[in-house]
Design a protein around this motif. Structure first.
Motif, PDB file in Angstrom:
ATOM      1  N   PRO A   1      -0.079   5.681   6.746  1.00 22.46           N
ATOM      2  CA  PRO A   1       0.099   4.252   6.454  1.00 22.46           C
ATOM      3  C   PRO A   1       1.342   3.656   7.119  1.00 22.46           C
ATOM      4  O   PRO A   1       1.313   2.499   7.558  1.00 22.46           O
TER       5      PRO A   1
ATOM      6  N   VAL B   1       0.797   1.322  -4.082  1.00 22.57           N
ATOM      7  CA  VAL B   1      -0.467   2.053  -4.221  1.00 22.57           C
ATOM      8  C   VAL B   1      -0.237   3.554  -4.003  1.00 22.57           C
ATOM      9  O   VAL B   1      -0.494   4.377  -4.893  1.00 22.57           O
ATOM     10  N   LYS B   2       0.260   3.904  -2.837  1.00 20.22           N
ATOM     11  CA  LYS B   2       0.532   5.322  -2.554  1.00 20.22           C
ATOM     12  C   LYS B   2       1.782   5.814  -3.282  1.00 20.22           C
ATOM     13  O   LYS B   2       1.924   7.018  -3.495  1.00 20.22           O
ATOM     14  N   ARG B   3       2.680   4.911  -3.623  1.00 28.43           N
ATOM     15  CA  ARG B   3       3.917   5.230  -4.339  1.00 28.43           C
ATOM     16  C   ARG B   3       4.681   6.356  -3.629  1.00 28.43           C
ATOM     17  O   ARG B   3       5.135   7.320  -4.238  1.00 28.43           O
TER      18      ARG B   3
ATOM     19  N   LYS C   1       3.632   8.672  -1.654  1.00 28.29           N
ATOM     20  CA  LYS C   1       2.958   9.953  -1.481  1.00 28.29           C
ATOM     21  C   LYS C   1       2.010   9.881  -0.284  1.00 28.29           C
ATOM     22  O   LYS C   1       1.224   8.945  -0.168  1.00 28.29           O
ATOM     23  N   GLU C   2       2.117  10.841   0.611  1.00 29.90           N
ATOM     24  CA  GLU C   2       1.236  10.914   1.789  1.00 29.90           C
ATOM     25  C   GLU C   2       1.248   9.584   2.545  1.00 29.90           C
ATOM     26  O   GLU C   2       0.211   8.955   2.758  1.00 29.90           O
ATOM     27  N   ILE C   3       2.420   9.195   2.988  1.00 34.63           N
ATOM     28  CA  ILE C   3       2.568   7.858   3.598  1.00 34.63           C
ATOM     29  C   ILE C   3       2.778   7.902   5.110  1.00 34.63           C
ATOM     30  O   ILE C   3       2.989   6.860   5.725  1.00 34.63           O
TER      31      ILE C   3
ATOM     32  N   TYR D   1       0.834  -1.202   0.000  1.00 30.06           N
ATOM     33  CA  TYR D   1       0.000   0.000   0.000  1.00 30.06           C
ATOM     34  C   TYR D   1       0.872   1.256   0.000  1.00 30.06           C
ATOM     35  O   TYR D   1       0.546   2.264  -0.630  1.00 30.06           O
ATOM     36  N   ILE D   2       2.021   1.174   0.697  1.00 32.86           N
ATOM     37  CA  ILE D   2       2.934   2.308   0.767  1.00 32.86           C
ATOM     38  C   ILE D   2       3.768   2.438  -0.504  1.00 32.86           C
ATOM     39  O   ILE D   2       3.921   3.526  -1.056  1.00 32.86           O
ATOM     40  N   THR D   3       4.288   1.300  -0.990  1.00 27.40           N
ATOM     41  CA  THR D   3       5.230   1.328  -2.109  1.00 27.40           C
ATOM     42  C   THR D   3       4.576   1.256  -3.481  1.00 27.40           C
ATOM     43  O   THR D   3       5.062   1.862  -4.433  1.00 27.40           O
TER      44      THR D   3
ATOM     45  N   ARG E   1      11.274  12.617  -3.608  1.00 25.03           N
ATOM     46  CA  ARG E   1      10.284  11.747  -2.978  1.00 25.03           C
ATOM     47  C   ARG E   1      10.966  10.625  -2.194  1.00 25.03           C
ATOM     48  O   ARG E   1      10.521  10.253  -1.106  1.00 25.03           O
TER      49      ARG E   1
END
Length: 306
Positions: free
Chosen positions: A90, A81-83, A85-87, A77-79, A123
């Motif tokens: 999570p 899906v969210k890539r 961003k705004e982690i 989900y962090i790497t 990022r």
């Protein structure tokens, strides 16, 4: 002097392994106990797909030998899906999900990125700056979670270090800037053998080395020949002694400062055709590390936790 070495498998719950690596009649709930006595470490995969629970991590801790070590695959989900961003939230949820229940058996956290994820210096540095580097930092982070629960006071010293490793799959990461960034934050660059599909980088960027062997000739399925395992055993001995192989696939021309030793984690992820556990055992034997393990793959074992 050499570092501590952990060799094992990525995951342990695979249907084709039953009646092969796992002996006939072994209960599914005993598979972790069995596998953890055949290899010295396991990479937890379930945490990549979904947040686990403190009870589950505590159970995994209880089922394994005292000297056993887990590495944990961080949430996709962090790497993915969210890539990255705004982690913040999570990441807090991940550390509130029970990871710290592994206590001294927590080896390293693996952050794997998809082949479509390109290197973005700003990022990526923001991501690295968020990674907790100590037990206390992880507990503080978990207090900001919207899911899970803050971990109880740890039995480990607050300054106990946490280790992180990054596995990349896009060629844009093959640059000196990325290697230097990992060294700045003391995060390991995963040495990933992917049968030539993705970059193989062997720059040492931390005080430990993290290797993932996905298949010698065919991704996720082909086993390793004796010659191939000997190749990796030779490299492992060099890294353990604080050196680098002379023919290392390096991006940076400058090598890291030489150390007296380095710890090393090595996981086989060629699991489709039941190669991983057998290859791990063969490598353990090559390095004279199999003798102390209590289980021989495919053979029944007594005194497993029920």
């Amino acid at each position: 002097m050499t570092g501590t070495i952990y060799i094992g498998i990525s995951g342990w719950r695979y249907k084709p392994w039953r009646g092969d690596f796992y002996p006939e009649g072994l209960k599914q709930r005993q598979e972790l106990a069995y596998a953890s006595r055949a290899v010295s470490s396991i990479e937890i995969n379930g945490s990549f797909y979904a947040l686990q629970t403190p009870e589950r991590y505590a159970d995994w801790y209880a089922q394994t030998p005292d000297d056993f070590v887990f590495s944990v695959k961080a949430p996709r989900y962090i790497t993915h899906v969210k890539r990255l961003k705004e982690i913040e939230e999570p990441m807090a949820n991940f550390y509130a999900s029970g990871v710290l229940q592994l206590k001294e058996k927590l080896g390293a956290t693996l952050w794997q990125f998809p082949p479509s994820f390109k290197y973005d210096a700003e990022r990526f540095e923001q991501f690295l700056s968020l990674l907790p580097t100590t037990w206390a930092a992880a507990r503080r982070l978990a207090r900001h979670a919207s899911r899970g629960e803050p971990p109880a006071k740890s039995e480990l010293p607050a300054r106990t270090p946490l280790r992180h490793a990054v596995e990349i799959r896009h060629p844009s990461f093959t640059c000196v800037e990325f290697v230097e960034l990992l060294r700045k934050y003391r995060v390991a660059l995963v040495v990933a053998d992917t049968a030539g599909k993705w970059p193989l980088l062997e720059d040492v960027t931390s005080d430990f080395v993290y290797i993932r062997l996905h298949g010698d000739q065919e991704l996720y399925s082909s086993g390793y020949s004796d010659e191939a395992l000997s190749h990796w055993a030779k490299r492992i001995r060099s890294w353990l002694a604080g050196r680098q192989p002379r023919d290392a696939h390096r991006v940076a021309s400058a090598a890291p400062p030489r150390r007296s030793s380095r710890d090393l984690f090595c996981y086989f992820d060629n699991d489709i055709k039941v190669c991983a556990p057998y290859d791990a055992r063969r490598l353990l034997r090559m390095l004279s590390l199999a003798e102390h393990l209590a289980v021989v793959p495919g053979e029944p074992a007594s005194e497993l936790p029920d």
